[in-house]
Design a protein around this motif. Structure first.
Motif, short mmCIF file in Angstrom:
data_model
loop_
_atom_site.label_atom_id
_atom_site.label_comp_id
_atom_site.label_asym_id
_atom_site.label_seq_id
_atom_site.Cartn_x
_atom_site.Cartn_y
_atom_site.Cartn_z
N THR A 143 0.38 14.91 -10.75
CA THR A 143 -0.61 15.18 -9.72
C THR A 143 -1.90 15.72 -10.32
O THR A 143 -1.92 16.25 -11.44
CB THR A 143 -0.07 16.21 -8.70
N ASP A 144 -2.97 15.57 -9.56
CA ASP A 144 -4.26 16.13 -9.92
C ASP A 144 -4.81 16.77 -8.65
O ASP A 144 -5.35 16.09 -7.78
CB ASP A 144 -5.20 15.04 -10.44
N GLY A 145 -4.62 18.08 -8.52
CA GLY A 145 -5.02 18.75 -7.30
C GLY A 145 -4.20 18.26 -6.12
O GLY A 145 -2.97 18.31 -6.14
N ASP A 146 -4.88 17.73 -5.12
CA ASP A 146 -4.21 17.26 -3.90
C ASP A 146 -3.91 15.76 -3.94
O ASP A 146 -3.63 15.15 -2.90
CB ASP A 146 -5.08 17.57 -2.67
N VAL A 148 -1.74 12.51 -5.97
CA VAL A 148 -0.76 12.01 -6.93
C VAL A 148 -1.43 10.89 -7.70
O VAL A 148 -2.03 9.98 -7.11
CB VAL A 148 0.51 11.49 -6.22
N THR A 149 -1.35 10.95 -9.03
CA THR A 149 -2.01 9.94 -9.86
C THR A 149 -1.06 8.86 -10.33
O THR A 149 -1.45 7.70 -10.48
CB THR A 149 -2.69 10.59 -11.07
N CYS A 150 0.20 9.22 -10.60
CA CYS A 150 1.17 8.22 -11.03
C CYS A 150 2.58 8.78 -10.85
O CYS A 150 2.78 9.99 -10.72
CB CYS A 150 0.94 7.78 -12.47
N VAL A 151 3.53 7.87 -10.83
CA VAL A 151 4.94 8.25 -10.75
C VAL A 151 5.70 7.51 -11.83
O VAL A 151 5.29 6.42 -12.27
CB VAL A 151 5.56 7.94 -9.37
N LYS A 152 6.81 8.09 -12.25
CA LYS A 152 7.69 7.43 -13.21
C LYS A 152 8.97 7.04 -12.50
O LYS A 152 9.56 7.85 -11.77
CB LYS A 152 8.01 8.35 -14.38
N VAL A 153 9.40 5.81 -12.70
CA VAL A 153 10.65 5.34 -12.12
C VAL A 153 11.57 4.88 -13.25
O VAL A 153 11.11 4.44 -14.30
CB VAL A 153 10.41 4.20 -11.11
N ARG A 154 12.86 4.98 -13.00
CA ARG A 154 13.86 4.64 -14.03
C ARG A 154 14.89 3.69 -13.44
O ARG A 154 15.39 3.91 -12.33
CB ARG A 154 14.54 5.90 -14.54
N GLN A 155 15.22 2.65 -14.19
CA GLN A 155 16.22 1.69 -13.76
C GLN A 155 17.62 2.21 -14.07
O GLN A 155 17.86 2.78 -15.13
CB GLN A 155 16.00 0.35 -14.45
N HIS A 156 18.55 2.00 -13.12
CA HIS A 156 19.88 2.59 -13.24
C HIS A 156 20.62 2.14 -14.48
O HIS A 156 21.07 2.96 -15.29
CB HIS A 156 20.73 2.24 -12.01
N HIS A 157 20.78 0.84 -14.65
CA HIS A 157 21.68 0.33 -15.68
C HIS A 157 21.05 0.29 -17.06
O HIS A 157 21.73 0.48 -18.07
CB HIS A 157 22.19 -1.07 -15.31
N SER A 158 19.72 0.05 -17.13
CA SER A 158 19.07 -0.07 -18.44
C SER A 158 18.40 1.21 -18.90
O SER A 158 18.07 1.35 -20.09
CB SER A 158 18.00 -1.17 -18.38
N TYR A 159 18.20 2.14 -17.98
CA TYR A 159 17.46 3.39 -18.22
C TYR A 159 16.01 3.12 -18.63
O TYR A 159 15.32 4.00 -19.14
CB TYR A 159 18.16 4.25 -19.28
N LYS A 160 15.55 1.90 -18.38
CA LYS A 160 14.15 1.58 -18.65
C LYS A 160 13.26 2.38 -17.72
O LYS A 160 13.55 2.52 -16.53
CB LYS A 160 13.92 0.09 -18.43
N ILE A 449 0.29 18.23 4.99
CA ILE A 449 -0.68 19.29 5.25
C ILE A 449 -1.70 19.45 4.11
O ILE A 449 -2.78 19.98 4.32
CB ILE A 449 0.00 20.65 5.50
N ARG A 450 -1.35 18.95 2.92
CA ARG A 450 -2.26 19.16 1.78
C ARG A 450 -2.53 17.88 1.00
O ARG A 450 -3.68 17.50 0.81
CB ARG A 450 -1.68 20.23 0.85
N VAL A 451 -1.49 17.23 0.52
CA VAL A 451 -1.65 16.07 -0.36
C VAL A 451 -2.30 14.91 0.42
O VAL A 451 -1.91 14.62 1.55
CB VAL A 451 -0.29 15.65 -0.95
N LYS A 452 -3.26 14.26 -0.20
CA LYS A 452 -4.12 13.32 0.52
C LYS A 452 -3.70 11.86 0.41
O LYS A 452 -4.00 11.07 1.32
CB LYS A 452 -5.57 13.46 0.03
N ASN A 453 -3.10 11.46 -0.70
CA ASN A 453 -2.89 10.02 -0.91
C ASN A 453 -1.42 9.62 -0.93
O ASN A 453 -1.07 8.57 -1.47
CB ASN A 453 -3.58 9.56 -2.20
N VAL A 454 -0.56 10.43 -0.34
CA VAL A 454 0.86 10.10 -0.21
C VAL A 454 1.23 10.18 1.26
O VAL A 454 0.92 11.18 1.94
CB VAL A 454 1.75 11.05 -1.03
N LEU A 455 1.90 9.16 1.75
CA LEU A 455 2.35 9.14 3.14
C LEU A 455 3.86 8.92 3.20
O LEU A 455 4.42 8.22 2.35
CB LEU A 455 1.66 8.02 3.92
N PRO A 456 4.53 9.50 4.19
CA PRO A 456 5.96 9.23 4.39
C PRO A 456 6.13 7.91 5.12
O PRO A 456 5.37 7.59 6.03
CB PRO A 456 6.40 10.40 5.26
N ALA A 457 7.14 7.13 4.75
CA ALA A 457 7.31 5.82 5.39
C ALA A 457 8.77 5.55 5.73
O ALA A 457 9.20 4.40 5.79
CB ALA A 457 6.78 4.71 4.47
#
Length: 531
Positions: A143-146, A148-160, A449-457
């Motif tokens: 994150t950068d202030g309010d 989110v700039t990037c996220v890291k995701v991991r694959q189950h079987h390969s751990y990539k 209430i704070r974070v600007k560029n993330v929405l729940p879906a």
């Protein structure tokens, strides 16, 4: 977060359930480039990998959902009529219900839902506007202030590991997994009456007092057959288990307390009940194939998805806890479902005086797994954002609202309806089934209430645990996700943040006009006959 494997998009959607798919579809239709992740190898969440036929309201065939949800339902029926040898009567039925299950007006195979949803996304996945990363789970966020700039995701079987960069992000995971990783303010479990003022809230707040989960499985029934599974390792425990607040009745049994009627016991049976009333058959409850609708004895048996009170697992939470606790309770849910099946095959009282139905057969093909169990447990409750507006029991309860009727919002972005249905919780073991009015989905409940560029879906919007009991169902999650996709596309094109839409009346009105043109209903008809 140093990682050479970086992918970029305008919109990153974490979670490929109904909300995630519709957020991705709406954004892609609007011209955005989208990356969507999915924990399993099936997109579609509740309808597919979790194996839950759609829970819907009485008006669903005419209104009360988005145009794309109506399209989905039409496509499911068309798929059966195009590909299956239906009887003439079934083929002519405009409101065909392939399973004639009594939980829904459209009980169908999860694999058909998967095909239909994939077809709806196909123009955008084929063109590359939507990229789907299968079997990936979010594991970190920067994150950068309010923002989110990037996220890291991991694959189950390969751990990539892959780093996903985007302008906007949606958390459409089943448990709201991005929220704690990104430091997004949220709540879990039960709020207290003191906190929310809700008459049915818990006496004491407890973040680990969550709704039960269910590991669904698929079965058919072959009269005279014997498909008895090996005795599950936890069977002896579950065979003797009596839940708290369960009228001293064993969980594995045909007698079930009625949530909506204190002290009333409902008696069920596997097939037709003692009084010959169709609704007493639990096998028919979520039946997805009614063999009588198909020609040439295509199916030798009806097929049913088993999601009953008897396999609601409520002994502990699977998020907000250690990985050890999570694994223990996921296995516990699976063991409970296995134990229910074994009890049904060996000990369940029959109406003819005998015991057990060994002809119950796990249908491994129905859910695309090696064991006949859904790819993912059914999750009823998620972490929920602390939102600009929190929906409570007061917004939807028929008793509380009384003559006020439906709660209308100036910032509505959708509609839905269902009972306030709270399945047995993991700590207080509360259950609720409260009559409600049709409801609207306020934009304020989709804005953190704070974070600007993330929405729940998904089921992680700004509701209390009680209100979540109705906002968690299929058409509502679909609507939430679709509206989020359009919120992001509107904000992207106008170079504003989602919060600005609600704060500026001109933007709000323009956005509502846009989504209505896209087939999203934002208010209920004034002349609707209320339940």
């Amino acid at each position: 977060m140093k990682n050479k494997n970086v992918q970029k998009a305008d919109f990153v959607v974490l979670g490929g359930g109904l909300g995630g798919c519709m957020a991705a579809l709406a954004a892609a239709k609007s011209g955005l480039r989208v990356i969507m992740t999915e924990e399993t190898d099936w997109i579609g969440g509740q309808l597919t990998s979790q194996a839950i036929p759609p829970d819907e309201h009485r008006w669903i065939e005419k209104f009360g959902c988005t145009r794309t949800y109506q399209e989905f339902r039409n496509r499911v029926r068309a798929y059966y009529k195009m590909n299956y040898p239906l009887t003439d009567e079934a083929f002519q039925n405009e409101v065909l219900n392939p399973g004639n299950g009594w939980v829904s007006r459209l009980c169908h195979e999860p694999k058909v839902a998967l095909r239909v949803i994939e077809d709806m996304l196909a123009p955008y996945t084929s063109s590359g506007r939507i990229t789907i990363l299968y079997q990936y789970r979010v594991v970190d966020a920067v994150t950068d202030g309010d923002l989110v700039t990037c996220v890291k995701v991991r694959q189950h079987h390969s751990y990539k590991e892959v780093t996903l960069q985007g302008t906007f992000f949606a958390d459409a995971t089943e448990c709201g997994d991005l929220l704690p990783l990104a430091g997004i303010e949220h709540v879990m479990g039960a709020e207290s009456k003191e906190q929310t003022g809700e008459p049915h809230a818990a006496e004491v707040a407890d973040p680990l007092d969550m709704q039960s989960i269910t590991h669904v499985f698929a079965v058919d029934y072959v009269e005279g057959g014997n498909f008895t599974i090996d005795k599950p390792k936890q069977y002896d425990y579950w065979r003797q288990y009596v839940p708290q607040n369960y009228e001293n009745l064993p969980l594995l049994g045909w007698l079930v307390p009625e949530i909506s009627k204190n002290g009333t016991i409902k008696e069920y049976a596997l097939f037709k009940g003692k009084l010959g009333q169709w609704w007493e058959s639990l096998f028919n409850y979520r039946r997805i194939i009614d063999k009588s609708l198909f020609k040439n004895q295509l199916f030798l048996s009806d097929i049913s998805l088993i999601n009953w009170p008897q396999n609601d697992y409520h002994l502990g939470a699977i998020y907000g806890v250690s990985e050890h606790e999570r694994s223990k309770h996921l296995e516990g849910a699976r063991q409970l479902s296995l134990s229910l099946l074994y009890w049904l095959q060996t000990e369940a009282p029959r109406l003819d005086g005998g015991k057990g139905y060994p002809g119950l057969r796990l249908r491994k093909d129905v859910l695309g797994t090696e064991d006949g169990f859904a790819k993912h447990p059914y999750i009823r409750e998620s972490r929920r954002i602390k939102a600009l507006y929190t929906i409570t029991e007061h917004d939807v309860s028929k008793e509380i609202r009384g003559q006020q009727g439906i709660r209308k919002y100036d910032d509505s972005v959708g509609v839905g309806h269902y009972y306030l249905d709270l399945h047995m919780t993991t700590a207080s073991h509360r259950s609720l089934y409260i009559p409600s009015y049709p409801y609207e989905i306020p934009l304020g409940a989709l804005l953190p209430i704070r974070v600007k560029n993330v929405l729940p879906a998904c089921k992680n919007i700004g509701t209390t645990q009680i209100a979540n009991g109705c906002y968690r169902l299929h058409p509502t999650e679909w609507n939430i996700g679709e509206s989020v996709g359009y919120i992001v596309s509107y904000a992207f094109k106008n170079q504003i943040q989602p919060h600005d839409i609600r704060q500026d009346s001109k933007h709000m009105q323009a956005f509502q006009r846009m989504i209505q043109e896209q087939g999203i209903q934002i208010h209920w008809p004034d002349d609707i006959e209320l339940p």
